[in-house]
Write a protein that holds these residues in place. Structure first.
Motif, PDB file in Angstrom:
ATOM      1  N   PRO B 132       0.846  -1.198   0.000  1.00 67.65           N
ATOM      2  CA  PRO B 132       0.000   0.000   0.000  1.00 67.65           C
ATOM      3  C   PRO B 132       0.883   1.250   0.000  1.00 67.65           C
ATOM      4  O   PRO B 132       1.954   1.257   0.594  1.00 67.65           O
ATOM      5  N   PHE B 133       0.432   2.284  -0.692  1.00 67.03           N
ATOM      6  CA  PHE B 133       1.177   3.541  -0.674  1.00 67.03           C
ATOM      7  C   PHE B 133       1.032   4.176   0.696  1.00 67.03           C
ATOM      8  O   PHE B 133       0.012   3.985   1.366  1.00 67.03           O
ATOM      9  N   LYS B 135      -0.325   6.431   2.073  1.00 65.90           N
ATOM     10  CA  LYS B 135      -1.386   7.425   1.964  1.00 65.90           C
ATOM     11  C   LYS B 135      -2.615   6.849   2.654  1.00 65.90           C
ATOM     12  O   LYS B 135      -2.587   5.723   3.134  1.00 65.90           O
ATOM     13  N   TYR B 143      -5.758   6.276  -6.363  1.00 73.83           N
ATOM     14  CA  TYR B 143      -4.510   6.642  -7.029  1.00 73.83           C
ATOM     15  C   TYR B 143      -4.554   6.391  -8.538  1.00 73.83           C
ATOM     16  O   TYR B 143      -4.259   7.288  -9.339  1.00 73.83           O
ATOM     17  N   GLY B 144      -4.962   5.164  -8.893  1.00 71.77           N
ATOM     18  CA  GLY B 144      -5.003   4.804 -10.313  1.00 71.77           C
ATOM     19  C   GLY B 144      -5.953   5.689 -11.105  1.00 71.77           C
ATOM     20  O   GLY B 144      -5.563   6.291 -12.122  1.00 71.77           O
ATOM     21  N   ARG B 146      -6.985   8.625 -10.422  1.00 73.31           N
ATOM     22  CA  ARG B 146      -6.457   9.995 -10.483  1.00 73.31           C
ATOM     23  C   ARG B 146      -5.369  10.107 -11.529  1.00 73.31           C
ATOM     24  O   ARG B 146      -5.291  11.080 -12.269  1.00 73.31           O
ATOM     25  N   ILE B 147      -4.493   9.093 -11.574  1.00 74.43           N
ATOM     26  CA  ILE B 147      -3.448   9.080 -12.599  1.00 74.43           C
ATOM     27  C   ILE B 147      -4.088   9.101 -13.986  1.00 74.43           C
ATOM     28  O   ILE B 147      -3.615   9.747 -14.903  1.00 74.43           O
ATOM     29  N   ARG B 196      -7.165  -1.535  -5.139  1.00 76.60           N
ATOM     30  CA  ARG B 196      -6.453  -0.482  -5.857  1.00 76.60           C
ATOM     31  C   ARG B 196      -6.248  -0.893  -7.316  1.00 76.60           C
ATOM     32  O   ARG B 196      -6.365  -0.069  -8.233  1.00 76.60           O
ATOM     33  N   ALA B 197      -5.923  -2.183  -7.514  1.00 75.42           N
ATOM     34  CA  ALA B 197      -5.665  -2.646  -8.883  1.00 75.42           C
ATOM     35  C   ALA B 197      -6.943  -2.646  -9.715  1.00 75.42           C
ATOM     36  O   ALA B 197      -6.912  -2.302 -10.895  1.00 75.42           O
ATOM     37  N   VAL B 200      -8.909   0.738 -11.514  1.00 79.25           N
ATOM     38  CA  VAL B 200      -8.721   1.266 -12.873  1.00 79.25           C
ATOM     39  C   VAL B 200      -9.416   0.391 -13.910  1.00 79.25           C
ATOM     40  O   VAL B 200      -9.254   0.594 -15.101  1.00 79.25           O
TER      41      VAL B 200
END
Lengths: 543, 287
Positions: B132-133, B135, B143-144, B146-147, B196-197, B200
């Protein structure tokens, strides 16, 4: 015995001992500075010392020491001497006097002995004889005069404050305007162009100068009348040896009778003196008064340095760690950066003088401030150049710490970011730098600690003994980065070793040192608190 | 435990190719044994070398859509390397050379014109150690997206909730989305990484030994999750745990020394393998 060595116990003792020794040395140093520095503001009682030859001395006892007796047989009684601060420099010439204890017949503490802190000539010790307003005698005899003095003092101090304000603010502003107008005229003269319109412009500017000069003369006459008023109230003080001294009450900063004060009053006096020290301006070639300009200069310089050094150090470290190709060239660059931290600081100072001041500052002057030449504006020492020089001095520290922080960001986290479609830049910006932030701030803390204590390079890049103006004031553009400034470290050197009255300045050196240490601690503490908050936010997973 | 090549010394000019042609491997024609329905990934003649040393040799296989495919094999057999080829994460390592081709949904992933970040958005990955980041939970999952350029708060909120629900984590963390993920247990962290994966919305999800650092209960949860996820995602999982492979996967590939030895329906690999090495490995004779 062999087992004893093998067990490692002696090693633990050695390591513990080394730590204890270091701590004792540091603790002892801090204790000495604290004791001497904080004691300076405490007003001890005024002693009346009767000597065996019949003469009398009046002053505060500041020290007691053993008289060395080389070659004396063992068993000889020890002899001591005491140091008296007798003040009255204008009468005696010397503030301090050593007296052998065996010459002393008696020490009294007369209740009505008064201590006058003056704007010039240092402390005065004596007894008040008379107070006058103009030619009228307001009060005679000690008690009465003391009460009258207490009434008059706030008024004269009010007048003094007004004088200061007019002198500094109003007249300062007028001078600033006149100088600006003069430079405008000079600029017009230097410009080639239409002669008639130029002449007209110059004429109007000259008229404006005349207006300002008129204002100036008004203020000056106002000042003169205030000075007259200030000189009206007079005090006559008699010293212990019967001499009388007449002076203006306006010359007195503070008057008190320490022998007649309760502990509470003394504590209040202590606080007021400490406050004067940290918030006031220096007097008497820095040996008295406050050191606010030096505190201000030091903190501002460190802040400017931090603002410059942080982005530069971090960017350089990012390139070295994240982008540069690994190889011998990179290793050489890294060694050079590390060694840069070991270059004597005076060398950085000379570089700053040659490169920043003469080359860059001189160029700025030629391009933007040519009308002021030959008086340099940026082409001379100033707070910006001193800060840049220190930034150069401390950038290796930041680079090294940042690089370590970047290297400590786990590869797994970077890959996690890449696997989500982030580019290298996005990964560095969003993941790596925040994760390395605590380490970056550690670097900044080290840089601040180093920069705050540095004096040598500053002496040739912009620090002065007494700066007439702070680098920030009410005149546009408010922040004057080209101005010279005062610095605590240089202040210590100047007061301690360049002062005409070293003995009187000694406590000031301790107090200033204490303050410098406190500022270093304070700046570090601020950075540490920020770092700990970040650390909590960006703690990396550890399971 | 028997290791067929253990005692064989490497000669100066001998590489993998020479070793592999020993008697025991003579039955050769290794690889895929079965027709894959509806393949999403097509790997053809893939050879990968780390600074000249081959780590993958001539891999040919297809991976089915919306199924779970497991890669098994002893340590160093190249299964992690292979899975990391699918999102080109190997390219972060210096000195990697790749030959052959991989097509994902008919897109050649080694096409120089291909935007690598686009590929990685389409092929998500969960790592061996949860990463995990540093954050908050919310920021981790967001995160993904947002990227990818999503800025709207309501959209992000929706994505975060949906992803955490899919990862069976929502009920545990919905009260503390703004807390750091660091206080989590290993299993929760790993599920967060899965959330998280999938935030996206990748086509395929690569899992590189996702349970190797977890206890049996957390492992069970992840396995349930994989079974759940393969309805919507193509899952490729690398594992050391053969029970796990047999529990969660539909197809299993056995790899050994950089080669794909056998690739078939999971039951066949575990019950009636064609190759002797496969049988030895799944029955625990070596590995």
């Amino acid at each position: 015995m062999k087992n004893f060595w093998k067990s490692g116990d002696p090693f633990i003792w050695v390591t513990g001992g080394a730590l204890t020794f270091s701590l004792l040395m540091i603790g002892g140093l801090l204790f000495l500075i604290m004791a001497k520095g904080l004691g300076f503001f405490w007003s001890s009682d005024i002693a009346e010392v009767k000597l065996k030859d019949g003469s009398k001395l009046l002053g505060q006892i500041t020290a007691r020491e053993k008289i060395p007796q080389p070659g004396a047989p063992p068993g000889t009684p020890k002899r001591y001497r005491i140091q008296l601060q007798i003040g009255n420099r204008d009468i005696y010439g010397l503030d301090f006097r050593w007296v052998n204890e065996e010459e002393i017949a008696k020490i009294d503490y007369p209740r009505n002995a008064v201590l006058l802190e003056r704007r010039e000539w240092g402390n005065m010790y004596g007894f008040i004889k008379e107070i006058r307003e103009g030619e009228v005698v307001v009060a005679q005899e000690n008690e009465e005069s003391w009460i009258a003095l207490k009434d008059l003092l706030p008024r004269t101090q009010g007048i003094y404050k007004t004088i200061k304000r007019i002198g500094k603010k109003d007249i300062g502003a007028i001078n600033y305007k006149i100088e600006g107008l003069r430079l405008d005229i000079r600029k017009l003269e230097l410009q080639a162009g239409d002669q008639t319109s130029m002449q007209a412009n110059i004429k109007s500017l000259e008229d404006q100068i005349e207006v300002q000069k008129k204002l100036y003369r008004n203020k000056e006459s106002e000042l003169a009348s205030l000075y007259e008023k200030l000189a009206e109230d007079k005090i006559i003080v008699s010293t212990i040896d019967g001499r009388e001294k007449e002076m203006s009450i306006g010359a007195i900063v503070r008057a008190y009778r320490p022998n007649d004060m309760s502990l509470l009053n003394k504590a209040l006096l202590y606080i007021s003196k400490v406050w004067e020290f940290v918030s006031g301006e220096p007097r008497e070639s820095n040996t008295e008064g406050g050191i606010f300009p030096a505190i201000f200069g030091t903190v501002m310089m460190v802040l400017i340095m931090s603002i410059v050094v942080l982005p530069f150090g971090v960017l350089a470290a990012l390139y070295l760690r994240e982008y540069a190709k690994h190889g011998s060239l990179l290793r050489i660059v890294r060694i050079c950066v590390n060694n840069l931290a070991g270059v004597p600081s005076i060398v950085f100072g000379i570089f700053g003088l040659g490169f920043f001041i003469y080359a860059i500052g001189g160029t700025i002057d030629n391009i933007f401030y040519s009308e002021a030449l030959p008086t340099p504006t940026f082409g001379t020492g100033g707070i910006i150049w001193a800060s840049l020089t220190l930034a150069l001095l401390t950038v290796p520290v930041v680079i090294v710490a940042t690089e370590e922080g970047l290297a400590a960001v786990p590869r797994a986290i970077r890959e996690g970011s890449f696997a989500l479609g982030a580019t290298k830049f996005e990964t560095i910006w969003r993941i790596v730098i925040p994760s390395a932030m605590p380490a970056i701030l550690t670097g900044l803390i080290l840089a601040i600690a180093r920069a705050t204590g540095e004096v040598a390079p500053l002496m040739i890049t912009g620090v002065v003994k007494l700066a007439p103006e702070l680098p920030i004031d009410g005149h546009f553009p408010f922040i004057h980065l080209e101005r010279k400034f005062m610095h605590l470290g240089f202040h210590i050197y100047d007061v301690g070793f360049q002062s005409p009255n070293v003995e009187a300045a000694k406590p000031m050196v301790y107090a200033t040192t204490l303050l410098l240490i406190l500022i270093v601690v304070f700046l570090n503490l601020a950075a540490i608190i920020i770092r700990n908050r970040l650390r909590k936010r960006y703690a990396t997973s550890a399971f | 435990m028997e290791f067929p090549l253990e005692n064989k010394k490497l000669g100066e000019n001998e590489g993998y190719d020479t070793i592999i042609k020993t008697d025991e491997f003579e039955e050769k024609r290794v690889g895929q044994q079965v027709d894959i329905p509806n393949p999403i990934v097509k790997i053809e003649n893939l050879t990968l070398k780390y600074s000249g040393t081959p780590a993958l040799i001539d891999i040919n296989m297809e991976i089915p859509k919306n199924k779970a495919t497991a890669f098994i094999g002893p340590s160093g057999c190249g299964k992690s390397t292979l899975i990391r080829c699918l999102n080109r994460l190997n390219e972060l390592i210096d000195g990697v050379t790749i030959e052959g081709s991989i097509k994902i949904s008919d897109m050649d992933i080694f096409d120089p014109k291909l935007d690598i970040t686009e590929l990685r958005k389409r092929v998500g990955m969960v790592f061996q150690k949860s990463n995990p980041f540093p954050k908050s939970i919310y920021d981790n999952v967001a995160y993904g997206p947002r990227i990818a350029g999503i800025k709207s708060h309501s959209v992000l909120d929706e994505i975060v909730e949906r992803s955490l629900r899919s990862a069976a984590l929502w009920d545990e963390v919905k009260e503390r989305l703004n807390e750091s993920a660091i206080g989590f247990s290993g299993g929760q962290q790993q599920r967060l990484c899965i959330a998280r994966a999938i935030a996206v919305e990748p086509e395929a999800l690569l899992m590189d030994e996702p349970c190797s650092a977890l206890d049996p209960i957390a492992t069970g949860k992840i396995e349930d999750l994989i079974t759940e996820l393969k309805q919507n995602y193509t899952i490729v999982i690398v594992t050391h745990n053969m029970q796990q492979a047999s529990r969660v996967s539909d197809y299993t590939a056995f790899m050994y020394l950089g080669r794909l030895i056998e690739y078939d329906i999971t039951e066949k690999i575990f019950l009636t393998p064609l190759k002797k090495q496969t049988e030895d490995y799944v029955s625990g004779k070596f590995g």
